[in-house]
Enzyme design. Structure first.
Site, PDB file in Angstrom:
ATOM      1  N   SER A   1     -14.937  34.790  49.797  1.00 46.60           N
ATOM      2  CA  SER A   1     -13.619  34.420  49.295  1.00 46.60           C
ATOM      3  C   SER A   1     -13.461  32.918  49.470  1.00 46.60           C
ATOM      4  O   SER A   1     -14.128  32.312  50.321  1.00 46.60           O
ATOM      5  CB  SER A   1     -12.526  35.151  50.090  1.00 46.60           C
ATOM      6  OG  SER A   1     -11.241  34.635  49.804  1.00 46.60           O
TER       7      SER A   1
ATOM      8  N   TYR B   1      -8.499  38.561  57.479  1.00 44.04           N
ATOM      9  CA  TYR B   1      -9.222  38.420  56.214  1.00 44.04           C
ATOM     10  C   TYR B   1     -10.013  37.119  56.196  1.00 44.04           C
ATOM     11  O   TYR B   1     -11.199  37.109  55.835  1.00 44.04           O
ATOM     12  CB  TYR B   1      -8.236  38.462  55.049  1.00 44.04           C
ATOM     13  CG  TYR B   1      -8.889  38.417  53.687  1.00 44.04           C
ATOM     14  CD1 TYR B   1      -9.460  39.555  53.140  1.00 44.04           C
ATOM     15  CD2 TYR B   1      -8.938  37.238  52.942  1.00 44.04           C
ATOM     16  CE1 TYR B   1     -10.057  39.529  51.885  1.00 44.04           C
ATOM     17  CE2 TYR B   1      -9.532  37.194  51.695  1.00 44.04           C
ATOM     18  CZ  TYR B   1     -10.092  38.345  51.169  1.00 44.04           C
ATOM     19  OH  TYR B   1     -10.691  38.311  49.929  1.00 44.04           O
TER      20      TYR B   1
ATOM     21  N   LYS C   1     -14.114  37.021  55.980  1.00 46.74           N
ATOM     22  CA  LYS C   1     -14.822  36.442  54.842  1.00 46.74           C
ATOM     23  C   LYS C   1     -15.666  35.243  55.259  1.00 46.74           C
ATOM     24  O   LYS C   1     -16.743  34.993  54.684  1.00 46.74           O
ATOM     25  CB  LYS C   1     -13.838  36.067  53.734  1.00 46.74           C
ATOM     26  CG  LYS C   1     -13.213  37.285  53.067  1.00 46.74           C
ATOM     27  CD  LYS C   1     -14.264  38.236  52.498  1.00 46.74           C
ATOM     28  CE  LYS C   1     -13.674  39.410  51.759  1.00 46.74           C
ATOM     29  NZ  LYS C   1     -14.708  40.310  51.187  1.00 46.74           N
TER      30      LYS C   1
ATOM     31  N   ASP D   1     -17.357  55.848  52.684  1.00 48.25           N
ATOM     32  CA  ASP D   1     -16.691  54.860  53.531  1.00 48.25           C
ATOM     33  C   ASP D   1     -17.761  53.879  53.991  1.00 48.25           C
ATOM     34  O   ASP D   1     -18.628  54.229  54.792  1.00 48.25           O
ATOM     35  CB  ASP D   1     -16.039  55.557  54.724  1.00 48.25           C
ATOM     36  CG  ASP D   1     -15.373  54.597  55.700  1.00 48.25           C
ATOM     37  OD1 ASP D   1     -15.466  53.371  55.504  1.00 48.25           O
ATOM     38  OD2 ASP D   1     -14.770  55.090  56.675  1.00 48.25           O
TER      39      ASP D   1
END
Length: 258
Positions: free
Chosen positions: A147, A160, A164, A70
């Site tokens: 991204s 998200y 990013k 993890d």
């Protein structure tokens, strides 16, 4: 061994040791295979079982080991680096690729969900670098997966996009801090890429895959990317061909941001 892209020499990472997080599927899997095809010994780390990827690499004549971990855990990140050094004697390349996405707005995402996205997408990069940098005694290359949504906003993906963007700017700070040690740090910033995560986005939004994929193809090149195409860009950042690049955000998105 077999080369997934058919475009490289087979020697780009000869005698190098690489760690790939999130290596059991998608971009991570394609990159682990390509790194091995280019001569690297690869540590394939993932919360899921990466044994199949390792078997593919070994069957093609490469060297690899799977580590179930993890990457939001400090102990697990240290263990990944320790295994790389103890198994192969060095560490030269780190690809921080593990990540998750929750398609939620600020009104929909819970605080616990927000924290989980930040832990996997941002904390993991810090932790892996914390342990990898001292192990890169011969210098090295770190590549972080950002991204297109780390460079501009997107709908229904607040955590998200925020995570990013953090990765992209953390990459720049890392590049400044560790250049004197001979360590380059860059980010690769894909557009929509046909991976299990992209299919999961369609499920989260309750959209049919065919319609979702068609929307993902709405860019100048008229299609979503493949994991192998992103892997080729990561290989470029990992090898000597990018020797004068650090702190860069390389966009690989079929012209989407353009």
């Amino acid at each position: 061994m077999n080369n997934p892209t058919g475009t490289t020499s087979g020697t780009t990472l000869r005698n190098k040791v690489a760690v790939v997080t999130g290596g059991a599927s998608g971009i991570g899997r394609a990159t682990a295979r390509l790194f091995a095809a280019e001569g690297a010994a690869v540590v394939v780390a993932d919360l899921a079982d990466a044994g199949e990827v390792v078997r593919e690499i070994e069957a093609a004549g490469g060297r690899a080991v799977a580590v179930r971990a993890d990457v939001s855990s400090e102990t697990d990140c240290e263990r990944i680096v320790t295994i790389a050094v103890e198994t192969y004697g060095a560490l030269h390349v780190l690809f921080n690729n593990a990540g998750i996405i929750l398609r939620r707005t600020a009104l929909e995402i819970s605080a616990d969900e927000w924290d989980r996205v930040m832990a996997v997408n941002v904390r993991s990069v810090y932790l892996m670098c914390r342990f990898a940098v001292p192990a890169m005694t011969e210098g090295g290359s770190i590549i972080n997966t950002g991204s297109g949504w780390g460079l501009k906003g997107g709908a229904n993906a607040l955590s998200y996009c925020a995570s990013k963007a953090a990765v992209v700017n953390m990459t720049r700070a890392l590049a400044i801090d560790h250049a004197a040690a001979g360590i380059r740090v860059n980010s690769v910033n894909p557009g929509d890429t046909v991976t299990p995560m992209l299919r999961d986005e369609a499920r989260q939004l309750q959209e049919e895959w065919a319609a979702f994929e068609k929307d993902a193809a709405d860019r100048p090149m008229g299609r979503a990317g493949s994991p192998e195409e992103i892997a080729a860009a990561v290989l470029f950042l990992a090898g000597d061909a990018s020797s004068y690049m650090t702190g860069s955000a390389l966009v690989v998105d079929g012209g989407g941001l353009a």
